[in-house]
Design a protein around this motif. Structure first.
Motif, PDB file in Angstrom:
ATOM      1  N   VAL A 164     -58.108  71.301  35.592  1.00 30.06           N
ATOM      2  CA  VAL A 164     -57.810  69.933  35.160  1.00 30.06           C
ATOM      3  C   VAL A 164     -56.795  69.987  34.019  1.00 30.06           C
ATOM      4  CG1 VAL A 164     -58.804  67.804  34.221  1.00 30.06           C
ATOM      5  CG2 VAL A 164     -60.157  69.230  35.778  1.00 30.06           C
ATOM      6  N   THR A 165     -55.642  69.352  34.208  1.00 29.64           N
ATOM      7  CA  THR A 165     -54.631  69.329  33.148  1.00 29.64           C
ATOM      8  C   THR A 165     -54.942  68.176  32.204  1.00 29.64           C
ATOM      9  OG1 THR A 165     -53.116  67.863  34.331  1.00 29.64           O
ATOM     10  CG2 THR A 165     -52.876  70.206  34.756  1.00 29.64           C
ATOM     11  N   ALA A 166     -55.421  68.536  31.003  1.00 29.42           N
ATOM     12  CA  ALA A 166     -55.813  67.491  30.048  1.00 29.42           C
ATOM     13  C   ALA A 166     -54.578  66.948  29.345  1.00 29.42           C
ATOM     14  CB  ALA A 166     -56.750  68.090  29.020  1.00 29.42           C
ATOM     15  N   VAL A 167     -54.633  65.676  28.989  1.00 28.40           N
ATOM     16  CA  VAL A 167     -53.551  65.125  28.161  1.00 28.40           C
ATOM     17  C   VAL A 167     -54.159  64.653  26.842  1.00 28.40           C
ATOM     18  CG1 VAL A 167     -51.845  64.474  29.887  1.00 28.40           C
ATOM     19  CG2 VAL A 167     -53.762  62.959  29.480  1.00 28.40           C
ATOM     20  N   GLY A 168     -53.806  65.324  25.760  1.00 31.13           N
ATOM     21  CA  GLY A 168     -54.313  64.934  24.436  1.00 31.13           C
ATOM     22  C   GLY A 168     -53.378  63.916  23.801  1.00 31.13           C
ATOM     23  N   LYS A 169     -53.842  63.336  22.679  1.00 32.56           N
ATOM     24  CA  LYS A 169     -53.068  62.316  21.967  1.00 32.56           C
ATOM     25  C   LYS A 169     -51.635  62.777  21.675  1.00 32.56           C
ATOM     26  CE  LYS A 169     -55.653  61.068  18.536  1.00 32.56           C
ATOM     27  NZ  LYS A 169     -56.258  60.690  17.297  1.00 32.56           N
ATOM     28  N   LEU A 183     -52.163  76.620  35.856  1.00 30.89           N
ATOM     29  CA  LEU A 183     -53.585  76.666  36.254  1.00 30.89           C
ATOM     30  C   LEU A 183     -53.736  77.298  37.631  1.00 30.89           C
ATOM     31  CD1 LEU A 183     -55.024  73.310  34.865  1.00 30.89           C
ATOM     32  CD2 LEU A 183     -54.311  75.374  33.694  1.00 30.89           C
ATOM     33  N   ALA A 184     -52.795  76.986  38.537  1.00 26.60           N
ATOM     34  CA  ALA A 184     -52.859  77.600  39.874  1.00 26.60           C
ATOM     35  C   ALA A 184     -52.627  79.105  39.776  1.00 26.60           C
ATOM     36  CB  ALA A 184     -51.812  76.957  40.784  1.00 26.60           C
ATOM     37  N   GLU A 185     -51.668  79.505  38.959  1.00 27.04           N
ATOM     38  CA  GLU A 185     -51.374  80.945  38.851  1.00 27.04           C
ATOM     39  C   GLU A 185     -52.555  81.695  38.241  1.00 27.04           C
ATOM     40  OE1 GLU A 185     -47.934  82.725  38.699  1.00 27.04           O
ATOM     41  OE2 GLU A 185     -46.680  81.062  39.401  1.00 27.04           O
ATOM     42  N   LEU A 186     -53.314  81.030  37.383  1.00 21.41           N
ATOM     43  CA  LEU A 186     -54.438  81.710  36.727  1.00 21.41           C
ATOM     44  C   LEU A 186     -55.721  81.678  37.555  1.00 21.41           C
ATOM     45  CD1 LEU A 186     -53.829  80.692  33.012  1.00 21.41           C
ATOM     46  CD2 LEU A 186     -53.345  82.870  34.119  1.00 21.41           C
ATOM     47  N   GLY A 187     -55.683  81.021  38.721  1.00 26.09           N
ATOM     48  CA  GLY A 187     -56.849  81.123  39.606  1.00 26.09           C
ATOM     49  C   GLY A 187     -57.458  79.811  40.072  1.00 26.09           C
ATOM     50  N   ALA A 188     -56.913  78.660  39.641  1.00 24.30           N
ATOM     51  CA  ALA A 188     -57.462  77.399  40.147  1.00 24.30           C
ATOM     52  C   ALA A 188     -57.142  77.263  41.633  1.00 24.30           C
ATOM     53  CB  ALA A 188     -56.869  76.222  39.380  1.00 24.30           C
ATOM     54  N   SER A 189     -58.132  76.852  42.430  1.00 23.34           N
ATOM     55  CA  SER A 189     -57.907  76.661  43.865  1.00 23.34           C
ATOM     56  C   SER A 189     -57.318  75.291  44.165  1.00 23.34           C
ATOM     57  CB  SER A 189     -59.222  76.791  44.631  1.00 23.34           C
ATOM     58  OG  SER A 189     -59.687  78.106  44.551  1.00 23.34           O
ATOM     59  N   PHE A 190     -57.524  74.351  43.255  1.00 25.69           N
ATOM     60  CA  PHE A 190     -56.832  73.063  43.334  1.00 25.69           C
ATOM     61  C   PHE A 190     -56.715  72.519  41.922  1.00 25.69           C
ATOM     62  CE2 PHE A 190     -60.601  69.953  43.962  1.00 25.69           C
ATOM     63  CZ  PHE A 190     -61.592  70.926  43.853  1.00 25.69           C
ATOM     64  N   VAL A 191     -55.806  71.554  41.761  1.00 24.00           N
ATOM     65  CA  VAL A 191     -55.445  71.117  40.413  1.00 24.00           C
ATOM     66  C   VAL A 191     -55.501  69.599  40.349  1.00 24.00           C
ATOM     67  CG1 VAL A 191     -53.510  70.978  38.774  1.00 24.00           C
ATOM     68  CG2 VAL A 191     -53.965  73.132  39.961  1.00 24.00           C
ATOM     69  N   LYS A 192     -56.051  69.126  39.225  1.00 23.19           N
ATOM     70  CA  LYS A 192     -56.017  67.670  38.979  1.00 23.19           C
ATOM     71  C   LYS A 192     -55.005  67.385  37.881  1.00 23.19           C
ATOM     72  CE  LYS A 192     -59.490  65.249  36.904  1.00 23.19           C
ATOM     73  NZ  LYS A 192     -60.634  64.312  36.827  1.00 23.19           N
ATOM     74  N   THR A 193     -54.097  66.467  38.160  1.00 24.14           N
ATOM     75  CA  THR A 193     -53.129  66.090  37.143  1.00 24.14           C
ATOM     76  C   THR A 193     -52.848  64.600  37.268  1.00 24.14           C
ATOM     77  OG1 THR A 193     -51.078  66.788  36.068  1.00 24.14           O
ATOM     78  CG2 THR A 193     -51.003  66.634  38.469  1.00 24.14           C
ATOM     79  N   VAL A 224     -51.064  75.311  45.268  1.00 28.59           N
ATOM     80  CA  VAL A 224     -52.360  74.875  45.828  1.00 28.59           C
ATOM     81  C   VAL A 224     -52.422  73.346  45.796  1.00 28.59           C
ATOM     82  CG1 VAL A 224     -53.568  77.013  45.187  1.00 28.59           C
ATOM     83  CG2 VAL A 224     -53.475  75.112  43.554  1.00 28.59           C
ATOM     84  N   PRO A 225     -53.402  72.726  46.480  1.00 28.54           N
ATOM     85  CA  PRO A 225     -53.428  71.252  46.531  1.00 28.54           C
ATOM     86  C   PRO A 225     -53.566  70.605  45.154  1.00 28.54           C
ATOM     87  CG  PRO A 225     -54.939  72.201  48.155  1.00 28.54           C
ATOM     88  CD  PRO A 225     -54.483  73.327  47.286  1.00 28.54           C
ATOM     89  N   ILE A 226     -52.948  69.436  45.045  1.00 31.78           N
ATOM     90  CA  ILE A 226     -53.039  68.629  43.818  1.00 31.78           C
ATOM     91  C   ILE A 226     -53.740  67.321  44.136  1.00 31.78           C
ATOM     92  CG2 ILE A 226     -51.623  67.162  42.314  1.00 31.78           C
ATOM     93  CD1 ILE A 226     -49.876  69.396  41.693  1.00 31.78           C
ATOM     94  N   VAL A 227     -54.663  66.929  43.254  1.00 28.67           N
ATOM     95  CA  VAL A 227     -55.246  65.587  43.329  1.00 28.67           C
ATOM     96  C   VAL A 227     -54.895  64.877  42.023  1.00 28.67           C
ATOM     97  CG1 VAL A 227     -57.149  66.258  44.856  1.00 28.67           C
ATOM     98  CG2 VAL A 227     -57.502  66.358  42.394  1.00 28.67           C
ATOM     99  N   ILE A 228     -54.817  63.550  42.081  1.00 27.83           N
ATOM    100  CA  ILE A 228     -54.473  62.849  40.831  1.00 27.83           C
ATOM    101  C   ILE A 228     -55.694  62.177  40.217  1.00 27.83           C
ATOM    102  CG2 ILE A 228     -52.048  62.422  41.389  1.00 27.83           C
ATOM    103  CD1 ILE A 228     -53.037  59.365  41.754  1.00 27.83           C
ATOM    104  N   ALA A 229     -55.699  62.172  38.881  1.00 26.96           N
ATOM    105  CA  ALA A 229     -56.653  61.348  38.131  1.00 26.96           C
ATOM    106  C   ALA A 229     -56.082  59.937  38.096  1.00 26.96           C
ATOM    107  CB  ALA A 229     -56.800  61.892  36.718  1.00 26.96           C
ATOM    108  N   GLY A 230     -56.939  58.980  37.853  1.00 26.46           N
ATOM    109  CA  GLY A 230     -56.444  57.603  37.829  1.00 26.46           C
ATOM    110  C   GLY A 230     -55.925  57.187  36.469  1.00 26.46           C
TER     111      GLY A 230
END
Ligand code: R5P
Length: 292
Positions: A175-180, A196-206, A221-227
């Motif tokens: 999960v790619t976090a977005v801080g202030k 994150l994918a290179e370090l081993g995530a099988s899918f990524v949320k951004t 790898v597959p990407i899903v989006i947060a709302g």
């Protein structure tokens, strides 16, 4: 050694060249083993290749935010519309009936709360792999603060979770976090997703952004989006559509569902975009018909 200055920007994304599938429907995951593929086939619909995840893990940093005051009342009835339930072990164990038989993406980091000055300070593992297996988790969600104060620790957490995940065949959602104070640019999202994918995530949320097709193309790898924060339904559905049209493989949405006045109808409309190829306008029309 790779350097931070004087690099040539990425430019050729081969947007017209299909990805080699290695004999499995999920992008970049054809070389994983049977158990991992079986779980991926619960997370992503093998027919559409996509997923509708319902995110209700916000309470682990935000407390009882709007729509999540009573998970048993607001979230449990919505679960039937989701392919995957994304929550903490505390929320799922206490409020979600195990009989629902939905894939679980377990929020598996602890992070700093909304009371903390800098929420990008980072995280550690929020549950161990044995408890994830006990919960019958199909995936573990690991939040990472690329570019934030918690970058090093959170990437270490991701790597160790990926080690455990590979050992037991459990995919990791990075999960790619977005801080202030953190960037929200296409370059940021594409860099963070790729890391994150290179370090081993099988899918990524951004998050969806301009030029999203490049974010997707350069993530193996597959990407899903947060709302993100609540938008008017029409805008949220349009954003879903644009993300899917750019190559995303689904959504992991929370506030745009459970803070909607009609969350079940919103879930159904999102499903139309993700699994049936509706565009934003068609999905909004479907939503309006459903609520009337
Ligand atoms: C945030 O704390 C969580 O990672 C959420 O799962 C994520 O932000 C998706 O929820 P939303 O669609 O509300 O942004």
């Amino acid at each position: 050694m790779a350097d931070a200055v004087g690099n040539k920007d990425a430019k050729n994304y081969y947007l017209d060249t299909p990805v080699t599938d290695n004999g499995f429907f999920a992008k970049g995951l054809g070389n994983t083993d049977w158990g991992m593929k079986n779980r991926l086939s619960r997370l992503f619909n093998p027919k559409s290749g996509n997923t509708v995840m319902l995110a209700f893990d916000h309470g682990y940093i935000m407390g009882p935010t709007a729509g999540l005051e009573r998970l048993d009342v607001t979230i449990a009835p919505l679960c039937e519309y989701a392919d995957v339930l994304m929550g903490t072990r505390g929320a799922i164990r206490s409020c979600i009936p195990p009989t629902l038989n939905k894939a679980v993406c377990l929020r598996a980091t602890h992070d700093t709360s909304v009371f903390f000055d800098d929420m990008s300070v980072g995280s550690g593992l929020g549950c161990d792999i044995e408890d994830a297996i006990r919960m019958n988790a199909s995936a573990l969600a690991i939040q990472c603060f690329v570019g934030g104060a918690g970058e090093r620790d959170s990437l270490e957490t991701l790597c160790r979770a990926a080690d455990a995940g590979y050992k037991y065949g459990i995919p990791i959602l990075g999960v790619t976090a977005v801080g202030k104070e953190m960037e929200r640019t296409p370059r940021y999202f594409s860099t963070a997703s790729r890391l994150l994918a290179e370090l081993g995530a099988s899918f990524v949320k951004t998050y969806y952004c301009e030029g999203f097709e490049k974010v997707v193309a350069s993530c193996p790898v597959p990407i899903v989006i947060a709302g993100g924060k609540k938008l008017p339904e029409q805008e949220a559905l349009e954003m879903c559509y644009k993300a899917m049209a750019s190559g995303a493989h689904g959504v992991d949405m929370g506030r745009n569902v459970f803070q909607s006045e009609h969350p079940a109808e919103m879930m159904s409309a999102i499903r139309k975009v993700v699994h049936e190829g509706f565009n934003g306008a068609e999905a909004f029309e479907f939503y309006q018909d459903a609520i009337h």
